[in-house]
Every structure is written in structure tokens, then in C-alpha cells.
Scaffold this motif. Structure first.
Motif, mmCIF file in Angstrom:
data_model
loop_
_atom_site.group_PDB
_atom_site.id
_atom_site.type_symbol
_atom_site.label_atom_id
_atom_site.label_comp_id
_atom_site.label_asym_id
_atom_site.label_seq_id
_atom_site.Cartn_x
_atom_site.Cartn_y
_atom_site.Cartn_z
ATOM 1 N N ASP A 104 0.835 -1.202 0.000
ATOM 2 C CA ASP A 104 0.000 0.000 0.000
ATOM 3 C C ASP A 104 0.872 1.255 0.000
ATOM 4 O O ASP A 104 0.452 2.313 -0.464
ATOM 5 N N ASN A 105 2.081 1.126 0.542
ATOM 6 C CA ASN A 105 3.056 2.211 0.516
ATOM 7 C C ASN A 105 3.837 2.121 -0.787
ATOM 8 O O ASN A 105 4.557 1.147 -1.029
ATOM 9 N N ASP A 133 9.573 -4.220 3.081
ATOM 10 C CA ASP A 133 8.811 -4.093 4.324
ATOM 11 C C ASP A 133 8.228 -5.453 4.697
ATOM 12 O O ASP A 133 7.951 -6.288 3.826
#
Length: 251
Positions: free
Chosen positions: A124-125, A222
Motif C-alpha cells: 500500500d506504501n 517491508d
């Protein structure tokens, strides 16, 4: 399948027939289905996108076709699952419609579909190139076991880290949690393309951990923190455990 994800997300499942500890592993029977088909069914239950199994043997190919899943034949000499899924990607999506590729290992027949979905969250980032998973280590013996790969990361939230390093050593030093890396990845397509074009890196070769190649190249990984570690089937004992788990759940 979610309509929003059906075109942009591919779940690619590499299946390699050669296995020294469990010969013919992809076709091992688990509750009446080949193991590779059980993995595809878990991916189907995750409901995140198109599913393609990447195989290197005609017997596996035929078993996947018989179960109604998409399959592609790939070379037998790939050194890693990421190389195999990249070949599958270029063959099955040559026009580049897929933006995200999830690599689900073909020996995870009991994986929780929610775990597969969790791998997408860090993407999402837009700054994140690759997403992966981890779980906090609770067994003291695992903290010093070199076969348990640890994630060293900077906390972003209660459920996410930005990976700084992956290691077989006990790290980081000092008080605080240690995290067991789960080798399931979600790549942006451009990140996978870049990753497979890079030569093996110094730390990758030293630790025998492919993901270090990405970090050494400046790519951002991440890590989503989940609750359970999926069972990887590598031995006859693992296979029997997987059979018990799926039989108990009547999947």
C-alpha cells in the motif's frame, strides 16, 4: 477473485520436482490431492488474483491441469524460485498487465489464506519494492538456530517492520523481540524484474539468503508481522504432519 485485483495481481507458485529429502514432492498425496494442488487451493481461498503454477516436470503439469488450475512449464535448471516465477511471468503475462506478483512456495499446503493476503499490505506504501512476512520467535531454541532466518528491522507499527537485514545469526543483540522470517514475497513487477537481473551479492552468498541481494541493491523490503508460521513440507515427517492438519480441518 476480487475484481479490483484480478488484472493487476498474479499469484505464482513454483514447483520443483527434484528434492533430495522428499522425492517427487509436488505430487505427494495429501488428503487425496497432490501437494501442489493443495497449495493452489489455499491461494484460491486467499482470493487476491490470478493463480499460475510454474512447474518443471510433465507429471506435475498434468496434475495441475487436471485440478483445473493454470500452469506453465519452466526450465529445470533455475537456481531459485524467484527465477522460476519470473520466467512464468514473462510467458503468461507478456503484455505486462500484472503489477504485483506474489510468490507462494509450492510446499506450503497448509498455509492460511489470510497469511497470503497479509503479504500484500506493505505494498500500500508506494515506496516499498518488496513485501514479505515474519512472526515473533517464542521458542528460545529458534533464536540461536541458524536454520531459522531472522529479520532485523526498524519498527513502523505494531504489525510492520522495514527490513534492514536478514540473517541466520541471533540478531539483533539486546532485549526485545526476535523475528522469524517467512519466505513468502509480494513483488512490484518492476522490482522482480530488477531483482532477477542482479548478480548474486556478497552478503547473499555469505548468508545463503537471496533477499539480501535486494537490500544490497538499495531496494526497500517491508515486513508484515503475522501470527503463525506456515508448515513447509521438506521431509516425510513434515508430509505426515500436513496430512494430519488438513484432515483435521476437512479442507
Amino acid at each position: 477473485m476480487n475484481k479490483d485485483d484480478s488484472g493487476k495481481t498474479l499469484v505464482l507458485i513454483p514447483a520443483r520436482m527434484a528434492s533430495t529429502r522428499l522425492p517427487g514432492k509436488p505430487l505427494a498425496d495429501i488428503c487425496g490431492l497432490p501437494m501442489i494442488v493443495q497449495v493452489a487451493k489455499r491461494a484460491q481461498e486467499a482470493d487476491v488474483g490470478r493463480i499460475i503454477v510454474a512447474v518443471d516436470d510433465q507429471r506435475t503439469f498434468d496434475a495441475v491441469v487436471a485440478a483445473g488450475f493454470e500452469v506453465v512449464m519452466t526450465r529445470v535448471d533455475h537456481q531459485s524460485g524467484s527465477d522460476r516465477i519470473f520466467e512464468a511471468l514473462t510467458k503468461m503475462d507478456p503484455d505486462g498487465k500484472a503489477e504485483i506478483v506474489i510468490n507462494v512456495q509450492g510446499d506450503l499446503p497448509t498455509i492460511d489464506p489470510q497469511t497470503i493476503r497479509a503479504a500484500l499490505r506493505p505494498l500500500d506504501n508506494q515506496a516499498v519494492d518488496i513485501a514479505t512476512l515474519t512472526v515473533e520467535i517464542e521458542d528460545e531454541a529458534e533464536k540461536t538456530n541458524p536454520n531459522v532466518v531472522k529479520v532485523v528491522g526498524s519498527p513502523l507499527s505494531e504489525t510492520r517492520l522495514q527490513a534492514l537485514y536478514f540473517t541466520r545469526a541471533t540478531a539483533p543483540h539486546g532485549a526485545g523481540p526476535l523475528y522469524h522470517h517467512i519466505g513468502l514475497y509480494a513483488y512490484r513487477r518492476r522490482a522482480l524484474e530488477r531483482f532477477v537481473s542482479l548478480p548474486p551479492s556478497a552478503l547473499e552468498k555469505r548468508e545463503s539468503l537471496e533477499q539480501l541481494r535486494a537490500l544490497e541493491a538499495g531496494m526497500r523490503i517491508d515486513v508484515e508481522i503475522v501470527k503463525t508460521i506456515p508448515l513447509g513440507v521438506d521431509t516425510p515427517a513434515d508430509l505426515e504432519k500436513a496430512r494430519r492438519i488438513l484432515s483435521a480441518h476437512s479442507i
